[in-house]
Design an enzyme around this catalytic site. Sequence first.
Site, mmCIF file in Angstrom:
data_model
loop_
_atom_site.group_PDB
_atom_site.id
_atom_site.type_symbol
_atom_site.label_atom_id
_atom_site.label_comp_id
_atom_site.label_asym_id
_atom_site.label_seq_id
_atom_site.Cartn_x
_atom_site.Cartn_y
_atom_site.Cartn_z
ATOM 1 N N ARG A 141 33.073 53.135 33.555
ATOM 2 C CA ARG A 141 32.415 51.813 33.642
ATOM 3 C C ARG A 141 31.318 51.770 32.596
ATOM 4 N NH1 ARG A 141 29.764 48.279 38.498
ATOM 5 N NH2 ARG A 141 31.984 47.862 38.740
ATOM 6 N N HIS A 190 37.732 43.624 33.978
ATOM 7 C CA HIS A 190 37.475 44.372 35.228
ATOM 8 C C HIS A 190 38.798 44.434 36.010
ATOM 9 C CE1 HIS A 190 35.398 46.239 38.395
ATOM 10 N NE2 HIS A 190 34.708 45.236 38.906
ATOM 11 N N GLN A 220 39.307 45.285 39.875
ATOM 12 C CA GLN A 220 38.856 44.216 40.772
ATOM 13 C C GLN A 220 39.977 43.207 41.020
ATOM 14 O OE1 GLN A 220 35.566 43.584 42.220
ATOM 15 N NE2 GLN A 220 36.785 42.097 43.327
ATOM 16 N N ASP A 264 31.327 34.359 40.283
ATOM 17 C CA ASP A 264 30.700 35.645 39.931
ATOM 18 C C ASP A 264 29.243 35.343 39.592
ATOM 19 O OD1 ASP A 264 30.237 38.260 39.054
ATOM 20 O OD2 ASP A 264 31.242 37.992 37.124
ATOM 21 N N CYS A 282 33.630 38.784 43.514
ATOM 22 C CA CYS A 282 33.764 40.235 43.318
ATOM 23 C C CYS A 282 32.595 40.997 43.938
ATOM 24 C CB CYS A 282 33.885 40.550 41.830
ATOM 25 S SG CYS A 282 32.568 39.812 40.838
HETATM 26 N N1 NVA Z 1 30.366 40.015 35.774
HETATM 27 C C1 NVA Z 1 29.742 41.013 36.619
HETATM 28 C C2 NVA Z 1 30.762 41.656 37.508
HETATM 29 C C3 NVA Z 1 30.205 42.649 38.495
HETATM 30 C C4 NVA Z 1 31.248 43.270 39.358
HETATM 31 C C5 NVA Z 1 29.035 42.027 35.747
HETATM 32 O O1 NVA Z 1 29.616 42.467 34.752
HETATM 33 O O2 NVA Z 1 27.891 42.384 36.064
HETATM 34 N N1 CP Z 2 32.707 44.261 42.338
HETATM 35 C C1 CP Z 2 32.178 45.371 41.797
HETATM 36 O O1 CP Z 2 32.667 45.914 40.797
HETATM 37 O O2 CP Z 2 31.114 45.856 42.468
HETATM 38 P P1 CP Z 2 30.179 47.076 42.013
HETATM 39 O O3 CP Z 2 29.415 46.626 40.793
HETATM 40 O O4 CP Z 2 29.295 47.347 43.195
HETATM 41 O O5 CP Z 2 31.056 48.252 41.688
#
Ligand code: NVA
Ligand code: CP
Length: 337
Positions: A106, A133, A136, A229, A270
């Site tokens: 990640r 992602h 997800q 989101d 998400c």
């Molecule tokens: N768009 C968000 C998704 C988190 C699961 C981010 O990248 O922070």
């Molecule tokens: N939805 C998601 O990826 O959550 P986290 O950032 O907690 O892993």
Amino acid sequence: MNLYKKSFLKLLDLTPDEISGLVSLAAELKAKKKAGVPHDTLRGKNIALIFEKTSTRTRCSFEVAGYDLGMNVTYLDPSGSQIGKKESIADTARVLGRMYDGIEYRGYGQTIVEDLAKYSGVPVWNGLTNEFHPTQILADFLTVKEHFGHLKGIKFVYMGDARYNMGNSLMIGCAKMGMHFVACAPEKYFPDPALIEQAQAIAKETGATVEFITDPKTAVKDAQVIYTDVWVSMGEPAEVWAERIADLTPYRVTMDLMNAAAPECVFMHCLPAFHDLNTTVGREIHAQFNITEMEVTDEVFESEKSIVFDEAENRMHTIKAIMLATLSNIELTAAVR
Ligand code: NVA
Ligand code: CP
């Protein structure tokens, strides 16, 4: 059909049958877990989880799924390794590839996770990049399938910044599965035109539709899923909050908007979500901009229409399916979409 020794980097790399095969495998693994049937068939394997950004769901899902499958898990936190700072991705990949059977990443650019896969020689799983992602989306599809019985033909509306990981991945995933995808936002938040073109080409093959609408009420007509989101994603500068709040407030998911959709419409997110003042960031934004909710109202989030916690649970079952399918030579069966 099998994904043995392959990486899971973005949905563009998978066929619709492979996606539906993974969703079906996840449903099987979920049933096994609920029935207490052991499924630790990857005993003795070792996996590394690299997190350059924070996480609750993704990290816990990889850890629990790894343990359920019998594996040993190493977690590398955003500050605890040499990655990127003292050692390149290519070098890190070649080191970890000698020790681990699979690697989750990640972090930031999609090229990083693609390079990890290229140089490590073991399956690499994308746990979120700026662009995509994909784990997800598998959880989202398992949840939609549990709820509606199928994916094909579902009208799926994404509200908010559609240029980032969630908007991009949902657009590609829905196109692959023959769904009716709508992104609803001001025009500047629509995905990259090159990616839209790819989504439209896929849609032509699968019977999906991909649309971009700026008016919320028009977008959600007959919607069966309304998804949103956060307005500012991890890694983005704090300075963008003011502009996002101004641009995206009309796209907040309210009960009024849910009521303008199909009667069976569900709310998905998400997570994490800003729907009240019970978070530090939520309180900071409230102090600065005087808003108590952001992308979704507390009323919708806490309502019967909200299936966000089923969705969160399904992260674990779908991530387990991805690891099992890429670390063992099992056949995937394409289910009815
Ligand atoms: N768009 C968000 C998704 C988190 C699961 C981010 O990248 O922070
Ligand atoms: N939805 C998601 O990826 O959550 P986290 O950032 O907690 O892993």
